[in-house]
Design an enzyme around this catalytic site. Sequence first.
Site, PDB file in Angstrom:
ATOM      1  N   ASP A 176       0.817  -1.224   0.000  1.00  0.00           N
ATOM      2  CA  ASP A 176       0.000   0.000   0.000  1.00  0.00           C
ATOM      3  C   ASP A 176       0.848   1.271   0.000  1.00  0.00           C
ATOM      4  O   ASP A 176       0.455   2.285   0.567  1.00  0.00           O
ATOM      5  CB  ASP A 176      -0.972   0.014   1.206  1.00  0.00           C
ATOM      6  N   GLN A 226       2.097  -6.594  -3.424  1.00  0.00           N
ATOM      7  CA  GLN A 226       2.513  -6.681  -2.026  1.00  0.00           C
ATOM      8  C   GLN A 226       3.839  -5.902  -1.907  1.00  0.00           C
ATOM      9  O   GLN A 226       4.011  -4.942  -2.636  1.00  0.00           O
ATOM     10  CB  GLN A 226       2.650  -8.128  -1.529  1.00  0.00           C
ATOM     11  N   GLY A 259      -4.093  -4.675  -4.462  1.00  0.00           N
ATOM     12  CA  GLY A 259      -5.103  -3.642  -4.693  1.00  0.00           C
ATOM     13  C   GLY A 259      -4.393  -2.381  -5.138  1.00  0.00           C
ATOM     14  O   GLY A 259      -3.921  -1.614  -4.306  1.00  0.00           O
ATOM     15  N   HIS A 260      -4.241  -2.197  -6.452  1.00  0.00           N
ATOM     16  CA  HIS A 260      -3.550  -1.018  -6.969  1.00  0.00           C
ATOM     17  C   HIS A 260      -4.586   0.030  -7.367  1.00  0.00           C
ATOM     18  O   HIS A 260      -5.303  -0.139  -8.347  1.00  0.00           O
ATOM     19  CB  HIS A 260      -2.678  -1.388  -8.170  1.00  0.00           C
ATOM     20  N   LYS A 280       1.947   2.166  -5.163  1.00  0.00           N
ATOM     21  CA  LYS A 280       2.561   1.659  -6.401  1.00  0.00           C
ATOM     22  C   LYS A 280       1.674   1.927  -7.613  1.00  0.00           C
ATOM     23  O   LYS A 280       2.160   2.279  -8.675  1.00  0.00           O
ATOM     24  CB  LYS A 280       2.791   0.134  -6.304  1.00  0.00           C
TER      25      LYS A 280
HETATM   26  P1  IMP Z   1      -2.405 -13.017   1.703  1.00  0.00           P
HETATM   27  O1  IMP Z   1      -1.449 -12.470   0.688  1.00  0.00           O
HETATM   28  O2  IMP Z   1      -3.844 -12.710   1.371  1.00  0.00           O
HETATM   29  O3  IMP Z   1      -2.169 -14.465   2.007  1.00  0.00           O
HETATM   30  O4  IMP Z   1      -2.133 -12.230   3.083  1.00  0.00           O
HETATM   31  C1  IMP Z   1      -0.906 -12.372   3.796  1.00  0.00           C
HETATM   32  C2  IMP Z   1      -0.490 -11.029   4.420  1.00  0.00           C
HETATM   33  O5  IMP Z   1      -0.122 -10.116   3.369  1.00  0.00           O
HETATM   34  C3  IMP Z   1      -1.594 -10.334   5.216  1.00  0.00           C
HETATM   35  O6  IMP Z   1      -0.998  -9.630   6.295  1.00  0.00           O
HETATM   36  C4  IMP Z   1      -2.174  -9.337   4.226  1.00  0.00           C
HETATM   37  O7  IMP Z   1      -2.786  -8.237   4.854  1.00  0.00           O
HETATM   38  C5  IMP Z   1      -0.913  -8.925   3.476  1.00  0.00           C
HETATM   39  N1  IMP Z   1      -1.181  -8.463   2.114  1.00  0.00           N
HETATM   40  C6  IMP Z   1      -1.452  -9.235   1.031  1.00  0.00           C
HETATM   41  N2  IMP Z   1      -1.605  -8.460  -0.055  1.00  0.00           N
HETATM   42  C7  IMP Z   1      -1.420  -7.190   0.340  1.00  0.00           C
HETATM   43  C8  IMP Z   1      -1.408  -5.931  -0.351  1.00  0.00           C
HETATM   44  O8  IMP Z   1      -1.574  -5.825  -1.579  1.00  0.00           O
HETATM   45  N3  IMP Z   1      -1.164  -4.830   0.429  1.00  0.00           N
HETATM   46  C9  IMP Z   1      -0.909  -4.917   1.765  1.00  0.00           C
HETATM   47  N4  IMP Z   1      -0.881  -6.061   2.428  1.00  0.00           N
HETATM   48  C10 IMP Z   1      -1.145  -7.200   1.727  1.00  0.00           C
END
Ligand code: IMP
Length: 424
Positions: free
Chosen positions: A13, A225, A40-41, A16
């Site tokens: 977040d 991420q 989530g871009h 990007k």
């Molecule tokens: P998962 O990727 O859904 O398995 O989540 C694993 C961890 O990564 C959790 O703490 C999520 O909140 C975090 N996470 C996954 N995708 C994002 C993102 O795009 N932005 C911020 N945190 C993320």
Amino acid sequence: MNMDIVLGLQWGDEGKGKFIDLISEDYDITARFNGGSNAGHSIERNGKKITLKMIPSGIFMKEVQNVIGTGTVLDPVSFKKEILNVKQFDETLQPEKNLIISKKAHFVLPTYKLLDVFMEESPAYTTIGTTKNGIAQAYSNKILRQNVRIGDMYSPDFKERVERILERDYQFLTDAGMELPSLESICEEFFDAVEFLKQFDCTETELFLNKALKNKQTVLAEGSQAALLDIDHGTYPYVTSSSTTASGACSGLGISPKKIGEIFGIAKAYCTRVGNGIFPTELFDELGDEIRIKGNEFGSNTGRPRRTGWLDLPALRYAVMINGVTQLVLTKADVLSGLKSVAVCTHYEWADGTIETNAGTLPENAQPIFKWLAGWEADFSVIKDASALPDALKDFLSFLETELEIPVGYLSTGPGREQILKMK
Ligand code: IMP
């Protein structure tokens, strides 16, 4: 020709989407190399906002070719919704014409999302705070060599293979007492979305990308991420399940490390985190709430409030180091405007000494040591020339450049698409 990479350097977040949207018009190709619908871009166009999850940001430029690469995991149900959303956002777009998908990317099956929910709620597992998009289930089935890949959808036994996995998971979840939608409805929605997916060119994206580079086309690899959520180098176990780093871009797209050019690292002027896990500079006071509200720090994917805290240089140094970042893109300094002073954690102190670079293995009793810098009172969101920035902000940027040993290449000055300054 080289491939450039954009990566988040904190816990995601960092903004990007906006930066990629700005620079992607300079590239022939944009490519996603990791993750899936957990991203989530957020992108703003003509006063309207849209959040992309799986689709590369170049989709809004008809002349840019977009690639969903091998290192990703794709949920066809979510993908279909996203494509329809993009088309509704701009009716002139035809994503099926400028988006190709790796045959070797892996499917996210519907029971994987249910398993994510189950694991988050069951006391038998560590609660990670995932986005519940089934990402970890898809990657773990991939590593177990039990999953199905996008190219498998053309095989005569595809339906049978998928149903076998769905039935297995369904049985497990039913036995565990979870209330579930009917297996028939799950299957119907999934196979309907797979038919939708077939209108896209599913191909050997490695061959496409390497040929493009050979033909002097420009490629931008788009990270999702961020570095501190990397499966190997992040703050395990509170991480995502993919390789989010520059080396992940190489393996996820099948591009040699020798072909990497610029590596843009995006960081906020403070830190945020969603989900569980270590966050040593976290603010628990009113200022933390103020930053959350002013910075609109609520998950663009899940809507969850983000935890907020001061900038963590030891973590940032680590992210810059493992990725070989060549330019820093600093976002959201405008959110801190109006504060008399701002803090930056410069290092950690603990019983055995100091820690300058936090490799994600911080001892529990390590204390963050903060340096306070003068805040910038003025609103700089309308400034078009870096020389006109408030002096205190210029000092803050030079401090970061010295500490991180890389230049600040861009400064975001507000949430709008045009609100970004090229510094060098
Ligand atoms: P998962 O990727 O859904 O398995 O989540 C694993 C961890 O990564 C959790 O703490 C999520 O909140 C975090 N996470 C996954 N995708 C994002 C993102 O795009 N932005 C911020 N945190 C993320």
